[in-house]
Design an enzyme around this catalytic site. Structure first.
Site, PDB file in Angstrom:
ATOM      1  N   LYS A   1       0.790  -1.233   0.000  1.00 30.78           N
ATOM      2  CA  LYS A   1       0.000   0.000   0.000  1.00 30.78           C
ATOM      3  C   LYS A   1       0.826   1.290   0.000  1.00 30.78           C
ATOM      4  O   LYS A   1       0.355   2.330  -0.446  1.00 30.78           O
ATOM      5  CB  LYS A   1      -0.944  -0.004   1.201  1.00 30.78           C
ATOM      6  CG  LYS A   1      -2.117  -0.974   1.053  1.00 30.78           C
ATOM      7  CD  LYS A   1      -3.175  -0.427   0.109  1.00 30.78           C
ATOM      8  CE  LYS A   1      -4.461  -1.261   0.187  1.00 30.78           C
ATOM      9  NZ  LYS A   1      -5.517  -0.684  -0.688  1.00 30.78           N
TER      10      LYS A   1
ATOM     11  N   SER B   1       0.283 -10.085  -0.807  1.00 33.39           N
ATOM     12  CA  SER B   1       0.187  -8.627  -0.768  1.00 33.39           C
ATOM     13  C   SER B   1       0.555  -7.992   0.563  1.00 33.39           C
ATOM     14  O   SER B   1       0.841  -6.798   0.615  1.00 33.39           O
ATOM     15  CB  SER B   1      -1.225  -8.204  -1.167  1.00 33.39           C
ATOM     16  OG  SER B   1      -2.155  -8.838  -0.324  1.00 33.39           O
TER      17      SER B   1
END
Lengths: 325, 325
Positions: free
Chosen positions: A51, A307
């Site tokens: 992110k 992720s």
């Protein structure tokens, strides 16, 4: 449409601040898959998830006036940490609206990285409304979680690196599996991957109950999740695909895969035992899809994105113990 | 002496079979250290530790006759897995003498990788005698754990990669911290590191009670451990430095650092929370030395080797929970 999403430019901005995570292989995983599997561990990224890529790419394009007024974001935790860290790097104040039941590691880390945390009830409050109210009071820009060109471009550097690293390894990816919440990571990554490998199949992976992108890819319109849905994957609980992300994803994705919480827990154990990586539930869905046989991997080269790795020790321990009976 | 230890040649042999593990950085670690810390995660290596490097380099140099009679090794677990995996790759039968209380993951994996496991009591049996008896019966070669040129050369490819990767990152290492059991990994790595960076300080790190190399570096002769010593670091319980490894280490090492089990547990938690890596106790001692302030890291570039990640889920869970109270 995708020409506004400049992933090469984002990669240039990120080259000095983000980690170029490696592309790993593992013989046990290859054995289970019956083919080559390459793992992109974004859990090794700054702040423990991809992110930071989008957040930094967004924040560094604010005007000096906008930067001075600070920013507001809403997030279950990984975007929160990315925004907080990018803000600290760039000297921009950040306020983050987070669910009060977010993993403690994510709440603690967001504060530690310099973010002001404002909590709300995930099932009764509306984080977007809360964030917009704060932004209005303070004159702050809201940092979108996924549905913005700059965010999509930043997250797309994951796909760009995969393309570059496959070339370095002399490997041609047949398919790439990417987790999907709002769809920013996969939209940006699909643009970069398809530009380099036009024939590659890019598949979204979602947890059961939050399969809005999978259903939307079938129906052709943005489907919503049942508000009663629950999943262990706290990072993948977007209510529907983004408008921008879905416009890209419906053009570029092959189809959407769906995994159960049990598949995810098994994948987290596999990552612990064989990959020696700490992967959070939402970060493990792509690996889970391979291990649970949701897609043919025999004699193919498959890339899976892990992720993120921001999981509380208690939950991680509980999941590991399930496998050691 | 070191001219017989051909690390470049070993690297060539290993290039197609072992993982070139990345050299990672982490902002939290840099913050704690007050300087740059680069992490070489050999937990991401095939079999979950660096040991495959030496084992493969040794096994592929056997004569066809030796290879046909199989090999025997004794090991607490990581060398066992390395030998078993290398044997399977090369079509050589392997028998491994292991303590019956070795981590279950190590016992299970050694079998799964194709090794025949023979257990003994760590505190009453003599694994070396048992292994030599089996070797005599079968006419097998014993694969040494550390005290052999081919093993040292194989493990030294870790140091060679660190030197190459530092050059790629334009980083000049001031000091490199490497765990030390019998001393093979650090001996080989020190040769490669010193060849590339003559001024680099290479420090061994050992657990309390098993600080034989630290004491030997001071006294100038091979010291032994107290048979009553116990440590959580099952991989670092050699009784004294090897003859060959110590001859190298006394010339090339700066000094020996020592960490407590509590330091190791804290380092394993740090690796979980911040690096998102699964590190076993013995693999965490170099990181523990940095985090516990056993060496000055302020404004320096320090490389730490995380040598392995083969830890049972139960112990890992217990250690993580200590930090989540």
């Amino acid at each position: 449409m995708t020409e506004l999403i400049d992933i090469e430019q984002a990669a240039g901005r990120l080259s000095d601040v983000a980690v170029r995570t490696p592309l790993l292989s593992n013989s046990e995983l290859d054995k289970v898959a019956g083919g080559a599997v390459l793992v992109k561990p974004e859990c090794l990224q700054l702040t423990g998830s991809f992110k930071i890529r989008g957040a930094y790419n967004f924040l560094c394009q604010l005007s000096p006036e906008e930067a001075q007024r600070g920013v507001v974001a809403f997030s279950s935790g990984n975007h929160a940490q990315g925004v907080a860290a990018a803000g600290t790097m760039l000297g921009i104040q950040t306020a983050i609206v987070m669910p009060e039941d977010a993993p403690r590691a994510k709440l603690d880390n967001t504060r530690r990285l310099g973010g002001e945390v404002i909590t709300y009830d995930r099932y009764t409050g509306d984080r977007e409304t809360i964030a917009r109210e704060i932004a209005a009071e303070r004159g702050s820009v809201v940092v979108p979680s996924y549905d913005h060109d700059y965010i999509i471009a930043g997250q797309g550097t994951v796909g760009l690196e995969i393309a570059q690293q496959c070339a370095e390894l002399d490997a041609r990816p047949d398919q790439v599996l990417v987790c999907c919440g709002g769809g920013g990571l996969i939209a940006g990554s699909a643009i970069a991957l398809k530009a380099n490998y036009p024939d590659v199949a890019v598949h979204s992976v979602e947890p059961e109950g939050f399969d809005d992108t999978a259903r939307s890819l079938v129906s052709g319109r943005r489907e919503h999740v049942d508000p009663a849905a629950r999943s262990i994957c706290d990072a993948l609980q977007a209510h529907s695909p983004g408008a921008k992300t879905f416009a890209i994803n419906r053009q570029l994705l092959a189809d959407g895969l769906v995994v159960s919480d049990a598949d995810v827990r098994a994948a987290m154990r596999f990552a612990f035992l064989n990959l020696k990586l700490v992967v959070e539930p939402g970060g493990a869905v792509a690996l889970a899809a391979v291990l649970a046989g949701k897609i043919e991997t025999q004699d193919k080269t498959t890339v899976v994105v892990l992720s993120g790795g921001n999981v509380d020790a208690e939950l991680f321990a509980e999941i590991q113990r399930e496998g050691s009976g």
